[in-house]
Design a protein around this motif. Structure first.
Motif, PDB file in Angstrom:
ATOM      1  N   ILE A 151      42.853  51.590  50.513  1.00  0.00           N
ATOM      2  CA  ILE A 151      44.033  51.070  51.199  1.00  0.00           C
ATOM      3  C   ILE A 151      44.170  51.793  52.525  1.00  0.00           C
ATOM      4  CG2 ILE A 151      46.546  50.795  51.152  1.00  0.00           C
ATOM      5  CD1 ILE A 151      46.352  50.624  48.131  1.00  0.00           C
ATOM      6  N   GLU A 152      44.355  51.014  53.571  1.00  0.00           N
ATOM      7  CA  GLU A 152      44.526  51.560  54.920  1.00  0.00           C
ATOM      8  C   GLU A 152      45.717  50.856  55.548  1.00  0.00           C
ATOM      9  OE1 GLU A 152      41.928  51.807  59.045  1.00  0.00           O
ATOM     10  OE2 GLU A 152      40.949  51.253  57.189  1.00  0.00           O
ATOM     11  N   ARG A 153      46.513  51.611  56.276  1.00  0.00           N
ATOM     12  CA  ARG A 153      47.670  51.026  56.943  1.00  0.00           C
ATOM     13  C   ARG A 153      47.504  51.142  58.447  1.00  0.00           C
ATOM     14  NH1 ARG A 153      54.098  52.243  55.981  1.00  0.00           N
ATOM     15  NH2 ARG A 153      54.812  50.714  57.488  1.00  0.00           N
ATOM     16  N   ILE A 154      47.668  50.015  59.128  1.00  0.00           N
ATOM     17  CA  ILE A 154      47.654  49.988  60.591  1.00  0.00           C
ATOM     18  C   ILE A 154      48.931  49.284  60.997  1.00  0.00           C
ATOM     19  CG2 ILE A 154      46.471  49.181  62.659  1.00  0.00           C
ATOM     20  CD1 ILE A 154      43.864  49.191  60.972  1.00  0.00           C
TER      21      ILE A 154
ATOM     22  N   ALA B 248      43.855  41.482  51.819  1.00  0.00           N
ATOM     23  CA  ALA B 248      42.947  42.045  50.828  1.00  0.00           C
ATOM     24  C   ALA B 248      41.569  41.428  50.926  1.00  0.00           C
ATOM     25  CB  ALA B 248      43.501  41.830  49.425  1.00  0.00           C
ATOM     26  N   LEU B 249      40.571  42.286  50.808  1.00  0.00           N
ATOM     27  CA  LEU B 249      39.182  41.852  50.699  1.00  0.00           C
ATOM     28  C   LEU B 249      38.699  42.266  49.320  1.00  0.00           C
ATOM     29  CD1 LEU B 249      36.472  40.781  51.823  1.00  0.00           C
ATOM     30  CD2 LEU B 249      36.017  43.126  52.593  1.00  0.00           C
ATOM     31  N   ILE B 250      38.311  41.282  48.534  1.00  0.00           N
ATOM     32  CA  ILE B 250      37.773  41.554  47.197  1.00  0.00           C
ATOM     33  C   ILE B 250      36.276  41.282  47.241  1.00  0.00           C
ATOM     34  CG2 ILE B 250      37.815  40.944  44.755  1.00  0.00           C
ATOM     35  CD1 ILE B 250      40.748  40.040  45.223  1.00  0.00           C
TER      36      ILE B 250
ATOM     37  N   MET C   5      43.757  46.176  52.032  1.00  0.00           N
ATOM     38  CA  MET C   5      43.339  46.629  50.712  1.00  0.00           C
ATOM     39  C   MET C   5      41.944  46.087  50.459  1.00  0.00           C
ATOM     40  SD  MET C   5      45.031  45.838  46.989  1.00  0.00           S
ATOM     41  CE  MET C   5      46.474  46.816  47.316  1.00  0.00           C
ATOM     42  N   THR C   6      41.046  46.961  50.063  1.00  0.00           N
ATOM     43  CA  THR C   6      39.709  46.522  49.683  1.00  0.00           C
ATOM     44  C   THR C   6      39.485  46.855  48.212  1.00  0.00           C
ATOM     45  OG1 THR C   6      38.742  48.611  50.436  1.00  0.00           O
ATOM     46  CG2 THR C   6      38.710  46.777  51.991  1.00  0.00           C
ATOM     47  N   LEU C   7      38.950  45.904  47.513  1.00  0.00           N
ATOM     48  CA  LEU C   7      38.605  46.086  46.103  1.00  0.00           C
ATOM     49  C   LEU C   7      37.132  45.722  45.935  1.00  0.00           C
ATOM     50  CD1 LEU C   7      41.701  44.250  44.810  1.00  0.00           C
ATOM     51  CD2 LEU C   7      41.149  46.543  44.075  1.00  0.00           C
ATOM     52  N   LYS C   8      36.403  46.585  45.281  1.00  0.00           N
ATOM     53  CA  LYS C   8      34.994  46.327  44.949  1.00  0.00           C
ATOM     54  C   LYS C   8      34.926  46.289  43.434  1.00  0.00           C
ATOM     55  CE  LYS C   8      30.395  46.523  45.228  1.00  0.00           C
ATOM     56  NZ  LYS C   8      29.552  45.503  45.748  1.00  0.00           N
ATOM     57  N   VAL C   9      34.540  45.135  42.895  1.00  0.00           N
ATOM     58  CA  VAL C   9      34.461  44.992  41.446  1.00  0.00           C
ATOM     59  C   VAL C   9      32.998  44.852  41.041  1.00  0.00           C
ATOM     60  CG1 VAL C   9      36.783  44.118  41.073  1.00  0.00           C
ATOM     61  CG2 VAL C   9      35.010  42.527  41.718  1.00  0.00           C
ATOM     62  N   THR C  10      32.639  45.556  39.976  1.00  0.00           N
ATOM     63  CA  THR C  10      31.242  45.634  39.568  1.00  0.00           C
ATOM     64  C   THR C  10      31.116  45.411  38.069  1.00  0.00           C
ATOM     65  OG1 THR C  10      30.882  47.276  41.297  1.00  0.00           O
ATOM     66  CG2 THR C  10      29.190  47.118  39.604  1.00  0.00           C
ATOM     67  N   GLY C  11      30.130  44.629  37.671  1.00  0.00           N
ATOM     68  CA  GLY C  11      29.826  44.433  36.259  1.00  0.00           C
ATOM     69  C   GLY C  11      30.859  43.582  35.552  1.00  0.00           C
ATOM     70  N   LYS C  12      30.994  43.812  34.257  1.00  0.00           N
ATOM     71  CA  LYS C  12      31.961  43.102  33.425  1.00  0.00           C
ATOM     72  C   LYS C  12      33.155  44.021  33.228  1.00  0.00           C
ATOM     73  CE  LYS C  12      32.299  40.357  29.248  1.00  0.00           C
ATOM     74  NZ  LYS C  12      31.553  39.810  28.112  1.00  0.00           N
ATOM     75  N   LEU C  13      34.304  43.617  33.774  1.00  0.00           N
ATOM     76  CA  LEU C  13      35.486  44.476  33.752  1.00  0.00           C
ATOM     77  C   LEU C  13      36.114  44.531  32.363  1.00  0.00           C
ATOM     78  CD1 LEU C  13      37.093  43.462  37.155  1.00  0.00           C
ATOM     79  CD2 LEU C  13      35.590  45.387  36.636  1.00  0.00           C
ATOM     80  N   THR C  14      36.667  45.701  32.059  1.00  0.00           N
ATOM     81  CA  THR C  14      37.260  45.949  30.744  1.00  0.00           C
ATOM     82  C   THR C  14      38.755  46.242  30.876  1.00  0.00           C
ATOM     83  OG1 THR C  14      36.931  48.342  30.825  1.00  0.00           O
ATOM     84  CG2 THR C  14      35.079  47.014  29.993  1.00  0.00           C
ATOM     85  N   HIS C  15      39.434  46.201  29.751  1.00  0.00           N
ATOM     86  CA  HIS C  15      40.855  46.556  29.698  1.00  0.00           C
ATOM     87  C   HIS C  15      41.048  47.994  30.193  1.00  0.00           C
ATOM     88  CE1 HIS C  15      44.958  46.910  28.283  1.00  0.00           C
ATOM     89  NE2 HIS C  15      44.616  47.895  27.477  1.00  0.00           N
TER      90      HIS C  15
END
Length: 130
Positions: A10-13, A53-55, A19-29
């Motif tokens: 998260i960066e504020r300007i 946001a960039l996902i 907000m950047t989110l990098k998701v990898t593999g099979k996500l779990t609870h």
């Protein structure tokens, strides 16, 4: 052992939050039990801000059933806080998920197969953007 997880930045300007989110593999609870409080904390007290946001879902393989429910709850809780969400990936089902997610987010949602195009789209119309 399979690699999976979520990383967040998260960066504020000014009044704009990126907000950047990098998701990898099979996500779990368990992934969501870790990341949800971080997202809640980062967005707590944000009023009248533009959240972009960039996902990066280019390495996402999917969700466990309970994790998919966790993701849906997070979208319901924070969906009204986002101006734009760009989802970057390479699979047709990710494009479909982006469309469904757009139903629950008050801002714009778009799917991209090119990360540079996703970033350019996020910045369109912002003051001081190129």
């Amino acid at each position: 052992m399979q690699k999976h997880g979520i990383s967040i930045g998260i960066e504020r300007i000014g009044n704009t939050f990126y907000m950047t989110l990098k998701v990898t593999g099979k996500l779990t609870h368990e992934d969501y039990q870790t990341i949800t409080p971080m997202i809640d904390s980062a967005l707590k007290g944000v009023k009248n801000a533009e959240i972009l946001a960039l996902i990066d879902a280019s390495e996402l393989e999917g969700w466990e059933l309970r994790a998919a429910w966790d993701d849906f709850k997070m979208i319901l809780k924070h969906g009204s806080e986002f101006k734009k969400v760009a989802i970057y990936g390479h699979k047709q089902w990710q494009s479909s998920i982006a469309k469904v997610g757009g139903w629950f987010i008050s801002g714009e949602v778009a799917f991209f197969e090119d990360i540079k195009a996703a970033m350019s789209w996020l910045n369109q119309g912002l003051e001081g953007s190129n």
